[in-house]
Design an enzyme around this catalytic site. Sequence first.
Site, mmCIF file in Angstrom:
data_model
loop_
_atom_site.group_PDB
_atom_site.id
_atom_site.type_symbol
_atom_site.label_atom_id
_atom_site.label_comp_id
_atom_site.label_asym_id
_atom_site.label_seq_id
_atom_site.Cartn_x
_atom_site.Cartn_y
_atom_site.Cartn_z
ATOM 1 N N ASP A 163 -14.927 11.820 -17.712
ATOM 2 C CA ASP A 163 -13.667 11.104 -17.567
ATOM 3 C C ASP A 163 -12.730 12.076 -16.850
ATOM 4 O OD1 ASP A 163 -11.902 8.787 -19.762
ATOM 5 O OD2 ASP A 163 -11.554 9.376 -17.675
HETATM 6 C C1 GLC Z 1 -8.729 7.423 -17.254
HETATM 7 C C2 GLC Z 1 -9.602 6.562 -18.123
HETATM 8 C C3 GLC Z 1 -10.845 6.092 -17.422
HETATM 9 C C4 GLC Z 1 -10.570 5.932 -15.939
HETATM 10 C C5 GLC Z 1 -10.320 7.307 -15.377
HETATM 11 C C6 GLC Z 1 -9.939 7.259 -13.889
HETATM 12 O O1 GLC Z 1 -8.068 8.384 -17.991
HETATM 13 O O2 GLC Z 1 -9.945 7.037 -19.413
HETATM 14 O O3 GLC Z 1 -11.236 4.855 -18.025
HETATM 15 O O4 GLC Z 1 -11.692 5.326 -15.293
HETATM 16 O O5 GLC Z 1 -9.335 8.016 -16.103
HETATM 17 O O6 GLC Z 1 -8.700 6.639 -13.747
#
Ligand code: GLC
Length: 743
Positions: free
Chosen positions: A228
Amino acid sequence: MKGNIDELIKGLSLKEKASLLSGGDVWQTEAVARLDIPSIFLVDGPHGVRYVADRHHADPAQKATCFPTAVNLAASWDLDLIKKVAAALAEESKARGVDVLLGPGINMKRSPLGGRNFEYFSEDPFLSAELAIAFIKKVQNKGIGTSLKHYAANNQEHKRFSIDAQIDERPLREVYLAAFEKVVKKANPWTIMAAYNQINGDFATENEYLLQDILRDEWGYDNLIVSDWWAIHDRVKALKAGLDLEMPGADPVNDQKIVDAVEAGELSQEIVDESAARVLDLILKAQETEKNTELPAEEHHQLAKEIAGDTIILLKNQGDLLPLTEAKIAEKESLLVVGELAQEVRYQGIGSSQVNPTRLDNHYQALEDKFAEELAVHYTPGYSSEAEAEENENLREKALREAENKDYVIIYAGLPDKVEAEGYDRKDMQLPQEQNQLIKELAKVNPNIIVVLNNGAPVDIRQWLDNVSAVIEAGLPGQAGALALAEIITGEVNPSAKLAESYPLKLEDNPSYLDFPGSNGTVRYGEGIYIGYRYYDKKKMDVLFPFGFGLSYTEFAYRALEVPDYLAEGEKLKLKVLIENTGQFTGKEVVQLYISQSSPALERPPKELKGFAKIELEPGEKEWLELELDYQDLAYYHPDAGWIVEEDQYKIMIGASSRDIKFTEEIQVESSFKLKDLTPKSPFEDWLADPLGKKAVEEVLSQEEIEEIGFFKAWPIYRLHFFAAEQVSLEDIEDILDIYQDL
Ligand code: GLC
C-alpha cells in the site's frame, strides 16, 4: 520492451534491478530507458478511475465515471452486474492510460463503524470472494490489471498505519483470509496489495508468514505483491518476505538499501532477480493492451444508472406506499423533497477511491423531471450538516410547515463525508441528530414519509423507523444514483438489492464491540469466527435488518426445492428451487443457500452462506432456479489440519435472507478425511468419542476394561495407568497411541 524476461534480467545491473522494485513516482513504476523498459501506471480505484497527474493530489483527478461503490455492488448479489461494471472500468482505464486498477477491496466488515466499509463488499467471505472473482476476471480479460486489497485484516481506519491486528489462526484463515485465498486461486490477480497494519506482530508488507508461507507457498501465488502507498517499513525485510514493489517510489534511499544488502551478502541476488522479474512480467502484460482510447462518458453514465438501480435496497414499504406510480398519484398533487443531501448529493466515499465524475445527478432535480406533469415537486433543506442548532431548528420548522399539506414527503438523510471515510472510523452508528429530529417530527405532520438513506455502512434508525412508511437504503450509489432512485420511487425499476452487511439493533450488539478499534496499539479479534450474521445467529439475537434482507414491490413464493440427499467426496451438489412471482410487478429475487454442519469437531456458526443466485420473473411466472454447492465450500479451517470437510450430516437451507429460511433439507456428505487431533493429553472420553480413537483403544483394551475405567475416563489418556493400573498398563497406552498414528 522486447525480449524475454530472463534476457532482460541478465542485461540489468543490480542498481537498475533495485530501481524497478520501487515506483518512479506516485502512480508509476520506474522505467529503464537503456533497455527500453517503460513505466506503467497503477491507479485507483474500485468504482472508478482516479487518474491524478500531480503527486500531492493537488489537481482534481481527470474525469471518469463514478459507478456505485462496493457496498452497493455487493448488495446487488449479481455477478453479471459486477462484470458489466468491471468491463466499463477496464475500458475507462484504457482511456486514461492506466495499466493496473487498484481494486477491488475485499476486507471483511468486522464493525459497522469501519470508515472504508463503503469501499468493501461484505461481512461474509463467500459473497466477497464471488464478487471479487467476477470483477477481477472481467477486468483482466480486458487486458487491465487489478490489485486485490488490502492483504490482510485491514478492517479499520483507526491507527491503520500501525495497529496490530491480533487474530487467532482459525478466524484469520476462515474469515479474514478466506476471500483472498479463493480469489487468488480462482482469479489470479495481476497484483495483490499488502496492507498498512500489522497482523500478529508483523507489518503486512514484511509479514513472511502471510506473504511467503501462505500467499506464495501454500496458495501458489506468483504474481506481483505491491505495498500500500508508503506502507513499507524495512525494505530489505519486505523483499525477503516476498513484497516485490514498493509504491510510491522515487525514493532512492530504499533502492540503495537493496543494493547495499546484496553487496553485503545480507540479501540474495536471486530474491532481487525474482522480484524484478515479476515487475517486468507486469509491465509486459500491461504493454499488450492498447491505451488512450475514447472514454464513452454518456454510455457509461447510463450504465451507472442501470447498475445503481439494482444496488439500492428497499428496507420498508408499509402499506405499499411505494412505488408512486401514475395510477397512484393520479389524484395527488404535491411532493415535498427534504434534505441537504437531496441537493448536495452524497454518492461516493472520500479518500483514495474518490472519482471526479463525468456528471452528477441531483435527487431534487431528478424527481422534478420525473414528476413534471403529475405532481408539484417542492424542496426544502430541512437540515444542514454545517449549521448550528438554532439554524437547524429554523430549517426544521420550515420543513414541518411545508410538509403539512403535501401528499408525499421524501427526505434524503445519511452520513456526511466527515464521519465515514478512508482514514477514520465512525464513533457510533447514529445519523446526525438534526436529521433524526427532523424525521421524527415530519412523521407527526404527514403520514406518507419516505426516507432515503445515503451511507456506506449501517446506521441506527430505530428512533423513527416505526413512524415512517418507507425506507430506501441507497448506500453510496455513484454519479447516476439520483436518477436510479427516481426510477425506483416511480416504480420504473423494482428494487432487488439485499444487505451484504447486517444491520444490528444497536452498536453494542456487534461482535467486535468490546474490541474495536482496539487500544494500546493492538486490536484483538476476540470474537473469533463470529463475524456479522454468524454471531447474531449464534447468539440468537434480534437484528434490525438481517444479512441478505431486502424487499421488492412484488412478492416471491418459494414453491419447491429439489436437492440430492447425498454428496460424494469432491462432487458438486446441484440443487434447484422453484420460485414464483406472485405479485403485480416484474422483479428480481436473490435466493441464498446456507449450510450448517451437524456435529463438527470444532464448533461452527449456525449457518454459513455458500451459494446464491438472482432471477427475474414476470408477475405470475414460475421458474426453477439452479444453485450449486462446491464440495470444498463445506470446509472449515482446523488449526491442526487446515481446511477440512468432515463426513457428517449437513443442513442445506434456502432463504430469501439469512433470517428468512424457506426450505431446510439434510444431506449426508461423504469424506475420506479423518481428523487425527487426539494427543496423549486428550481425555480418555474424547478418545472413546472419536471414531479413530475408539478403534485404537478397542484394539488394546477389552470392553470390560474400558467400562471399569469409569470415572477416570475424564483424565488424559496418558495418566490412565496411574488411576486404573489393573485395567491399563503404560505399554497399553503406548500401543494405543502407536495404533492411532498408523490409522
Ligand atoms: C491508499 C489506500 C489504497 C490505495 C492507495 C493508493 O492509502 O489504502 O487503497 O489504493 O493508497 O491511493
